[in-house]
Design a protein around this motif. Structure first.
Motif, mmCIF file in Angstrom:
data_model
loop_
_atom_site.group_PDB
_atom_site.id
_atom_site.type_symbol
_atom_site.label_atom_id
_atom_site.label_comp_id
_atom_site.label_asym_id
_atom_site.label_seq_id
_atom_site.Cartn_x
_atom_site.Cartn_y
_atom_site.Cartn_z
ATOM 1 N N GLU A 1 0.947 -1.294 -0.118
ATOM 2 C CA GLU A 1 0.030 -0.354 0.050
ATOM 3 C C GLU A 1 0.958 1.337 -0.029
ATOM 4 N N VAL A 2 1.889 1.190 0.874
ATOM 5 C CA VAL A 2 2.718 2.579 0.886
ATOM 6 C C VAL A 2 3.541 2.688 -0.348
ATOM 7 N N LEU A 3 4.149 1.596 -1.078
ATOM 8 C CA LEU A 3 4.662 1.417 -2.239
ATOM 9 C C LEU A 3 3.752 1.896 -3.337
ATOM 10 N N GLY A 4 2.690 1.818 -3.362
ATOM 11 C CA GLY A 4 1.659 2.363 -4.278
ATOM 12 C C GLY A 4 1.497 3.623 -4.555
ATOM 13 N N MET A 5 1.698 4.410 -2.852
ATOM 14 C CA MET A 5 1.440 5.693 -2.921
ATOM 15 C C MET A 5 2.984 6.291 -3.178
ATOM 16 N N VAL A 6 3.823 5.717 -2.825
ATOM 17 C CA VAL A 6 5.366 6.210 -3.376
ATOM 18 C C VAL A 6 5.607 6.027 -4.724
ATOM 19 N N ARG A 7 5.118 5.411 -5.560
ATOM 20 C CA ARG A 7 5.170 5.429 -7.037
ATOM 21 C C ARG A 7 4.550 6.412 -7.441
ATOM 22 N N VAL A 8 3.238 6.825 -7.140
ATOM 23 C CA VAL A 8 2.405 7.861 -7.553
ATOM 24 C C VAL A 8 3.217 9.152 -7.377
ATOM 25 N N SER A 9 3.695 9.349 -6.014
ATOM 26 C CA SER A 9 4.408 10.690 -5.835
ATOM 27 C C SER A 9 5.917 10.395 -6.094
ATOM 28 N N CYS A 10 6.259 10.190 -7.038
ATOM 29 C CA CYS A 10 7.784 9.804 -7.508
ATOM 30 C C CYS A 10 8.462 11.150 -7.394
ATOM 31 N N ALA A 11 7.976 12.316 -7.217
ATOM 32 C CA ALA A 11 8.642 13.787 -7.450
ATOM 33 C C ALA A 11 9.143 14.080 -5.813
ATOM 34 N N LEU A 12 8.865 13.356 -4.726
ATOM 35 C CA LEU A 12 9.347 13.499 -3.382
ATOM 36 C C LEU A 12 10.762 14.046 -3.099
ATOM 37 N N ARG A 13 10.791 15.123 -2.333
ATOM 38 C CA ARG A 13 12.120 15.460 -2.015
ATOM 39 C C ARG A 13 12.273 14.998 -0.487
ATOM 40 N N LEU B 1 13.211 0.366 -2.114
ATOM 41 C CA LEU B 1 13.099 1.961 -2.566
ATOM 42 C C LEU B 1 14.567 2.106 -3.055
ATOM 43 N N SER B 2 14.835 2.944 -4.195
ATOM 44 C CA SER B 2 16.063 3.267 -4.967
ATOM 45 C C SER B 2 16.002 4.642 -4.597
ATOM 46 N N MET B 3 17.078 5.312 -3.802
ATOM 47 C CA MET B 3 17.031 6.595 -3.720
ATOM 48 C C MET B 3 18.714 7.124 -3.914
ATOM 49 N N PRO B 4 19.014 7.277 -5.258
ATOM 50 C CA PRO B 4 20.500 7.547 -5.517
ATOM 51 C C PRO B 4 20.984 8.967 -5.213
ATOM 52 N N ASN B 5 20.111 10.096 -4.939
ATOM 53 C CA ASN B 5 20.446 11.165 -4.490
ATOM 54 C C ASN B 5 20.163 11.576 -2.869
ATOM 55 N N GLN C 1 12.159 -2.535 -8.100
ATOM 56 C CA GLN C 1 12.307 -1.407 -6.965
ATOM 57 C C GLN C 1 11.579 0.053 -7.411
ATOM 58 N N THR C 2 11.216 0.830 -6.171
ATOM 59 C CA THR C 2 10.557 2.164 -6.708
ATOM 60 C C THR C 2 11.732 3.127 -6.560
ATOM 61 N N HIS C 3 12.008 3.761 -7.729
ATOM 62 C CA HIS C 3 13.033 4.822 -7.837
ATOM 63 C C HIS C 3 12.514 6.032 -7.450
ATOM 64 N N LEU C 4 13.009 6.712 -6.466
ATOM 65 C CA LEU C 4 12.818 8.199 -5.911
ATOM 66 C C LEU C 4 14.072 9.035 -6.456
ATOM 67 N N LEU C 5 14.165 9.371 -7.433
ATOM 68 C CA LEU C 5 15.194 10.076 -7.812
ATOM 69 C C LEU C 5 15.422 11.489 -7.576
ATOM 70 N N GLN C 6 14.322 12.062 -6.974
ATOM 71 C CA GLN C 6 14.588 13.483 -6.197
ATOM 72 C C GLN C 6 14.688 13.507 -4.738
ATOM 73 N N LEU C 7 14.527 12.331 -4.290
ATOM 74 C CA LEU C 7 14.366 12.360 -2.896
ATOM 75 C C LEU C 7 15.804 12.617 -1.916
ATOM 76 N N GLU C 8 15.633 13.599 -1.331
ATOM 77 C CA GLU C 8 16.908 14.226 -0.409
ATOM 78 C C GLU C 8 16.921 13.833 0.922
ATOM 79 N N ARG C 9 15.722 13.812 1.579
ATOM 80 C CA ARG C 9 15.657 13.494 3.024
ATOM 81 C C ARG C 9 14.833 12.488 3.401
ATOM 82 N N LEU C 10 15.351 11.536 4.039
ATOM 83 C CA LEU C 10 14.417 10.404 4.667
ATOM 84 C C LEU C 10 14.313 10.454 6.317
#
Length: 453
Positions: free
Chosen positions: A297-309, A367-371, A336-345
């Protein structure tokens, strides 16, 4: 025969003294208040005004460009009023002071508008000061007046039910009935409930749900049209004691400016057109699903909001003894779910949890958070003010979780903060060895010296 209503002779026009004074005040206002000319340099006498005699700095002054505002601010109907030095402050600075004061007290603007005539004129005619609506106390008549004084400005709406008072569902319905017609002007919308009451979300969110959902739960004639949040930027919905398992579809999917969402204890239909532009998500899982269902359920939400910082996640045990059926979406890709713009977790553990929830580590491994630049591990049982007391023992599965972090979290992060039961001083050397580019290591609110480690 002459009429008895006709005057026998024409009456000459005479002006009373009060009428003459009123005309002179309008034509030559500074002659009635000569003390203002010497006390305030902000007022310009237009009777002796010569453009060539003014310096360029005065002409470019913002106060000179607005003589009507300046004169109305520093003029009082009382002729013997002494000029106070505070009236020499620019109107912009006074407005900023009024705005800061209104954050702490809902009645602050009412108080300062009764101090003196200049402050009252400034407060009433500055419409942005009245945009904040906090329905935690006071009557609806006050908030109607604030909405009227805000004119066309966007609104910041906050509705809270204190845990010291039993929630009144009728009062809540009246508050929503007042604010729903102005929802298109809302810049932020916050609902916080700390006391349990059945069907509370139905009452609070029913008026702003999509048309089909309102027809099913509240009757077809309850509301005329859908409510769109055209200016909404920040949404906060918190009700930890919620036991309503329904999914709510808000604003008919129309909120083009929404970028920040905070959720606790609620299920929402996660529409891409509504939540696809989010940059900040603070999500506390409702607990109606657990294990792999909660992670999906959470992964489905994160995939929709893929521009999260910035992403904040907390899994908490639900208030229900049974688990709610969750149907995963078929269009969600595997892997994996890619969050390319995520800076703070920020990963948070609830104070009632004995160990780290398995859903947290499972989610992180997907999750994949390269940045990613900052990782914060928080414990709600830990209070920074009490950090000098006896420290709680670390989580039993902390070492295994940290090994998962070393695989899922990029080694290029700059900030790592651990608090409460997340902090284990024996594992700090291995952490600093893996995350070689760390600039800040914060343990229980104390920054460690990385040079001598």
């Amino acid at each position: 025969m002459p009429s008895i209503l006709r005057r026998s002779r024409r009456r000459e026009l005479t002006l009373t003294k009060s009428f003459t004074s009123a005309i002179q005040e309008k034509v030559h206002p500074l002659r009635r208040f000569p003390e203002l000319t010497s006390c305030s340099s902000l007022i310009v006498d237009h009777t002796d005004f010569h453009p060539s005699s003014l310096s360029p700095s005065i002409v470019k002054s913002p106060n000179f460009a607005r003589p009507s505002l300046t004169f109305s601010l520093y003029r009082s109907p009382t002729s013997d009023l002494q000029h106070h030095p505070i009236h020499t402050l620019p109107p912009e600075l006074l407005i900023l002071i009024f705005e800061l004061g209104s954050f702490d007290d809902a009645l602050f603007l009412i108080t300062i508008s009764h101090v003196c005539h200049p402050w009252r004129m400034l407060a009433i005619h500055t419409h942005t000061l009245w945009r904040r609506l906090s329905f935690s106390s006071h009557g609806l008549r006050l908030w109607k007046e604030r909405i009227a004084r805000a004119r066309g400005c966007s609104l910041d709406v906050t509705i809270t039910l204190s845990q010291h008072h039993f929630p009144d569902i009728d009062t809540l319905a009246l508050q929503l009935h007042l604010i729903v017609p102005h929802m298109s002007r809302a810049r932020s919308f916050e609902l916080r409930f700390s006391s349990y009451l059945p069907f509370l979300w139905n009452t609070a969110l029913g008026p702003i749900c999509c048309q089909e959902q309102r027809d099913n739960h509240m009757g077809k004639d309850a509301f005329a049209s859908s409510v769109h949040a055209l200016q909404l930027e920040k949404l906060t919905l918190c009700f930890p004691e919620n036991d309503d398992t329904k999914e709510f579809t808000l604003f008919a999917g129309v909120a083009p400016r929404l970028h920040s969402v905070t959720l606790d204890g609620i299920r929402l239909t996660w529409l891409p057109e509504l939540y696809g532009r989010l940059t900040h998500l603070d999500y506390t899982h409702h607990g109606f699903t657990t294990g792999p269902s909660a992670v999906d359920e959470v992964l489905g939400m994160v995939r929709v909001s893929c521009a999260l910082r910035e992403l904040r996640i907390c899994f908490r045990k639900g208030v229900l003894d049974r688990e709610v059926l969750y149907l995963p979406r078929n269009d969600v890709p595997a892997g994996q779910t890619h969050l390319l713009q995520l800076e703070r977790l920020v990963l948070t553990v609830n104070e009632s949890d004995i160990d780290i929830p398995s859903e947290l580590t499972s989610l992180l491994s997907c999750l994949s958070m390269p940045n990613l630049r900052e990782l914060h591990l928080l414990d709600l049982r830990f209070k920074r003010a009490n950090r000098y007391r006896r420290k709680p023992a670390p989580f039993l599965g902390l070492r295994g979780t940290l090994s998962v972090f070393q695989v899922a979290i990029p080694s290029s992060i700059k900030v790592l903060a651990m608090a409460g039961r997340w902090a284990d001083h024996s594992s700090i050397p291995s952490i600093t060895k893996h995350f070689r580019e760390l600039d800040i290591l914060d343990v229980d609110g104390v920054e460690k010296d990385l040079v001598h480690m």
